[in-house]
Design a protein around this motif. Structure first.
Motif, PDB file in Angstrom:
ATOM      1  N   MET A   1       0.849  -1.169   0.000  1.00  0.00           N
ATOM      2  CA  MET A   1       0.000   0.000   0.000  1.00  0.00           C
ATOM      3  C   MET A   1       0.891   1.227   0.000  1.00  0.00           C
ATOM      4  O   MET A   1       1.840   1.314   0.752  1.00  0.00           O
ATOM      5  CB  MET A   1      -0.891  -0.047   1.241  1.00  0.00           C
ATOM      6  CG  MET A   1      -1.865   1.084   1.334  1.00  0.00           C
ATOM      7  SD  MET A   1      -2.927   1.048   2.802  1.00  0.00           S
ATOM      8  CE  MET A   1      -3.776  -0.482   2.650  1.00  0.00           C
ATOM      9  N   SER A   2       0.578   2.180  -0.843  1.00  0.00           N
ATOM     10  CA  SER A   2       1.398   3.385  -0.913  1.00  0.00           C
ATOM     11  C   SER A   2       1.269   4.206   0.359  1.00  0.00           C
ATOM     12  O   SER A   2       0.300   4.089   1.088  1.00  0.00           O
ATOM     13  CB  SER A   2       0.975   4.235  -2.108  1.00  0.00           C
ATOM     14  OG  SER A   2      -0.248   4.893  -1.825  1.00  0.00           O
ATOM     15  N   GLY A   3       2.248   5.057   0.606  1.00  0.00           N
ATOM     16  CA  GLY A   3       2.198   5.917   1.779  1.00  0.00           C
ATOM     17  C   GLY A   3       0.979   6.817   1.775  1.00  0.00           C
ATOM     18  O   GLY A   3       0.362   7.047   2.796  1.00  0.00           O
ATOM     19  N   GLU A   4       0.608   7.331   0.582  1.00  0.00           N
ATOM     20  CA  GLU A   4      -0.552   8.196   0.509  1.00  0.00           C
ATOM     21  C   GLU A   4      -1.824   7.452   0.882  1.00  0.00           C
ATOM     22  O   GLU A   4      -2.650   7.952   1.616  1.00  0.00           O
ATOM     23  CB  GLU A   4      -0.704   8.800  -0.895  1.00  0.00           C
ATOM     24  CG  GLU A   4       0.302   9.864  -1.211  1.00  0.00           C
ATOM     25  CD  GLU A   4       1.567   9.308  -1.847  1.00  0.00           C
ATOM     26  OE1 GLU A   4       1.672   8.082  -2.027  1.00  0.00           O
ATOM     27  OE2 GLU A   4       2.452  10.105  -2.166  1.00  0.00           O
ATOM     28  N   LEU A   5      -1.969   6.230   0.366  1.00  0.00           N
ATOM     29  CA  LEU A   5      -3.170   5.469   0.668  1.00  0.00           C
ATOM     30  C   LEU A   5      -3.164   5.013   2.116  1.00  0.00           C
ATOM     31  O   LEU A   5      -4.205   4.968   2.748  1.00  0.00           O
ATOM     32  CB  LEU A   5      -3.286   4.265  -0.279  1.00  0.00           C
ATOM     33  CG  LEU A   5      -4.590   3.478  -0.219  1.00  0.00           C
ATOM     34  CD1 LEU A   5      -5.784   4.400  -0.417  1.00  0.00           C
ATOM     35  CD2 LEU A   5      -4.599   2.388  -1.267  1.00  0.00           C
TER      36      LEU A   5
ATOM     37  N   ALA B   1      -5.209  14.275  -4.027  1.00  0.00           N
ATOM     38  CA  ALA B   1      -6.271  13.639  -4.819  1.00  0.00           C
ATOM     39  C   ALA B   1      -6.984  12.561  -4.015  1.00  0.00           C
ATOM     40  O   ALA B   1      -8.210  12.447  -4.066  1.00  0.00           O
ATOM     41  CB  ALA B   1      -5.691  13.051  -6.102  1.00  0.00           C
ATOM     42  N   LEU B   2      -6.221  11.776  -3.262  1.00  0.00           N
ATOM     43  CA  LEU B   2      -6.842  10.755  -2.423  1.00  0.00           C
ATOM     44  C   LEU B   2      -7.685  11.391  -1.318  1.00  0.00           C
ATOM     45  O   LEU B   2      -8.763  10.907  -0.988  1.00  0.00           O
ATOM     46  CB  LEU B   2      -5.776   9.846  -1.810  1.00  0.00           C
ATOM     47  CG  LEU B   2      -5.170   8.836  -2.764  1.00  0.00           C
ATOM     48  CD1 LEU B   2      -3.944   8.181  -2.136  1.00  0.00           C
ATOM     49  CD2 LEU B   2      -6.190   7.775  -3.151  1.00  0.00           C
TER      50      LEU B   2
ATOM     51  N   LYS C   1     -15.065  -0.006  -0.998  1.00  0.00           N
ATOM     52  CA  LYS C   1     -15.242  -0.754  -2.244  1.00  0.00           C
ATOM     53  C   LYS C   1     -14.248  -0.302  -3.317  1.00  0.00           C
ATOM     54  O   LYS C   1     -13.737  -1.120  -4.075  1.00  0.00           O
ATOM     55  CB  LYS C   1     -16.662  -0.594  -2.762  1.00  0.00           C
ATOM     56  CG  LYS C   1     -17.681  -1.345  -1.938  1.00  0.00           C
ATOM     57  CD  LYS C   1     -19.079  -1.144  -2.489  1.00  0.00           C
ATOM     58  CE  LYS C   1     -20.092  -1.898  -1.673  1.00  0.00           C
ATOM     59  NZ  LYS C   1     -21.463  -1.676  -2.146  1.00  0.00           N
ATOM     60  N   THR C   2     -13.970   0.978  -3.393  1.00  0.00           N
ATOM     61  CA  THR C   2     -13.119   1.527  -4.428  1.00  0.00           C
ATOM     62  C   THR C   2     -11.640   1.296  -4.159  1.00  0.00           C
ATOM     63  O   THR C   2     -10.897   0.896  -5.047  1.00  0.00           O
ATOM     64  CB  THR C   2     -13.363   3.045  -4.605  1.00  0.00           C
ATOM     65  OG1 THR C   2     -14.753   3.239  -4.900  1.00  0.00           O
ATOM     66  CG2 THR C   2     -12.505   3.624  -5.718  1.00  0.00           C
ATOM     67  N   TYR C   3     -11.198   1.545  -2.922  1.00  0.00           N
ATOM     68  CA  TYR C   3      -9.771   1.539  -2.629  1.00  0.00           C
ATOM     69  C   TYR C   3      -9.288   0.361  -1.819  1.00  0.00           C
ATOM     70  O   TYR C   3      -8.106   0.052  -1.824  1.00  0.00           O
ATOM     71  CB  TYR C   3      -9.369   2.832  -1.920  1.00  0.00           C
ATOM     72  CG  TYR C   3      -9.480   4.028  -2.828  1.00  0.00           C
ATOM     73  CD1 TYR C   3      -8.540   4.271  -3.808  1.00  0.00           C
ATOM     74  CD2 TYR C   3     -10.560   4.896  -2.734  1.00  0.00           C
ATOM     75  CE1 TYR C   3      -8.629   5.355  -4.668  1.00  0.00           C
ATOM     76  CE2 TYR C   3     -10.675   5.997  -3.584  1.00  0.00           C
ATOM     77  CZ  TYR C   3      -9.706   6.208  -4.537  1.00  0.00           C
ATOM     78  OH  TYR C   3      -9.821   7.272  -5.378  1.00  0.00           O
ATOM     79  N   LEU C   4     -10.170  -0.286  -1.083  1.00  0.00           N
ATOM     80  CA  LEU C   4      -9.719  -1.382  -0.217  1.00  0.00           C
ATOM     81  C   LEU C   4     -10.218  -2.728  -0.684  1.00  0.00           C
ATOM     82  O   LEU C   4      -9.898  -3.748  -0.085  1.00  0.00           O
ATOM     83  CB  LEU C   4     -10.153  -1.117   1.230  1.00  0.00           C
ATOM     84  CG  LEU C   4      -9.666   0.212   1.816  1.00  0.00           C
ATOM     85  CD1 LEU C   4     -10.192   0.392   3.236  1.00  0.00           C
ATOM     86  CD2 LEU C   4      -8.153   0.300   1.799  1.00  0.00           C
TER      87      LEU C   4
END
Length: 75
Positions: free
Chosen positions: A1-5, A56-57, A71-74
């Motif tokens: 998982m990216s730092g931003e996410l 953006a996130l 649903k979209t990101y996880l």
């Protein structure tokens, strides 16, 4: 998982300005549940974002329900 996410998830991230569990999604979820005193938390969290991808996130997190986010990101 990216730092931003990571900073936006509820996964217990420890990279959120050095505070374990300090996420943007958490105050958004609290706001959805009717907690009125979380806007300052949200505003200060967003103000600390530096990268375009993090911003953006954050915008997505603020404009989706918790269920849509999951649903979209996880998945």
């Amino acid at each position: 998982m990216s730092g931003e996410l990571m900073f936006l998830s509820s996964s217990g991230c420890t990279n959120c300005w050095g505070t374990p569990g300090c996420t943007l999604r958490r105050p958004v979820e609290y706001r959805e549940q009717g907690c009125a005193n979380v806007q300052n938390w949200i505003d200060t969290s967003v103000a600390k974002l530096k990268t375009a991808s993090a911003q953006a996130l954050a915008e997505a997190a603020l404009n989706m329900s918790s269920i849509e986010w999951q649903k979209t990101y996880l998945g």
